[in-house]
Design an enzyme around this catalytic site. Sequence first.
Site, PDB file in Angstrom:
ATOM      1  N   TYR A  66       0.849  -1.187   0.000  1.00 38.93           N
ATOM      2  CA  TYR A  66       0.000   0.000   0.000  1.00 38.93           C
ATOM      3  C   TYR A  66       0.887   1.239   0.000  1.00 38.93           C
ATOM      4  O   TYR A  66       1.386   1.675   1.016  1.00 38.93           O
ATOM      5  CB  TYR A  66      -0.922   0.025   1.216  1.00 38.93           C
ATOM      6  CG  TYR A  66      -1.915  -1.114   1.276  1.00 38.93           C
ATOM      7  CD1 TYR A  66      -2.193  -1.894   0.159  1.00 38.93           C
ATOM      8  CD2 TYR A  66      -2.570  -1.417   2.461  1.00 38.93           C
ATOM      9  CE1 TYR A  66      -3.100  -2.945   0.218  1.00 38.93           C
ATOM     10  CE2 TYR A  66      -3.494  -2.458   2.532  1.00 38.93           C
ATOM     11  CZ  TYR A  66      -3.735  -3.221   1.415  1.00 38.93           C
ATOM     12  OH  TYR A  66      -4.636  -4.262   1.488  1.00 38.93           O
ATOM     13  N   GLY A 214     -18.900   0.293  -3.108  1.00 40.48           N
ATOM     14  CA  GLY A 214     -20.016   1.116  -3.574  1.00 40.48           C
ATOM     15  C   GLY A 214     -20.854   0.469  -4.654  1.00 40.48           C
ATOM     16  O   GLY A 214     -22.090   0.512  -4.620  1.00 40.48           O
TER      17      GLY A 214
END
Length: 286
Positions: A66, A214
């Site tokens: 990350y 989402g």
Amino acid sequence: MSDETITNESDTFEIGDTTVHRLGFGAMRITGEDIIGAPDDEDTAREVVRHAVDCGVDLIDTADSYGPAVSERLIGEAIGDPDDVLVATKAGLLRNDDGDWIAHGDPDYIRNQVLTSLDRLQADTIDLYQFHRPDDDTPFEDSVATFAELKDEGFVDEVGVSNVSAEQLDQAREQVEVATVQNRYNLNDRGSREVLEICEDEDIGFIPWAPIDGDDLDEHGDLLDEIADEHDATRRQVALAWLLERADVMLPIPGTSDPDHLESNVAATQLSLSDDEVQRLTEAAD
């Protein structure tokens, strides 16, 4: 960010010898755009990590890829290595500036990465070290054996695996005690149902990544909106509350780089869904 601190009211789970609240924090989003490089505001990123802990979040999940390296560094700078927070990280993926995630499970690479992760996290040992993804170019058993050796040698306390099939989980458990599995799982994506069932049977923590994606929420927007209206909540909070109800081993780690968004996620632990609501949500994608 509100004046009153929101409190993590999720139940607890044992990861090895450590007890954590079942709602954790995923630290992928505290990096730069597309999970590459540093964020525009590193001070806010560190504050989000500290505020998560202030809200009672004691499970933080990250990975060496990350940033790469950025998320681990910011966590180390924000909170160091506190005894009352379990910081989980992962190795086994390379990241490039094209945005590719490249599996790399070579044992020598994993051994190198544990040292860099320890340095960035400012830790003496990794609380939970997870194999990020099986690598077609390296035998799965060889990669897992390296994680087992790192545990035996005291570099890591607990071992987890990620993005595995039921068969691979069984293979891993033949070599090392697996504390957690991190696979994609959410309201709409139940592809890891069989792996979750094994985790339930064996009391292995199941960390669902993309817990409130989402696009997946949109698939069941009408149902989520109906239930959310009943509780004066949001779609995301309902989806998180459902995950916490779905299984006692479920450890959602919603991620964000925004303090207010963090509080909204933690507030989902205070949402009490009815048995009927849980059933309707469970049946929505089964």
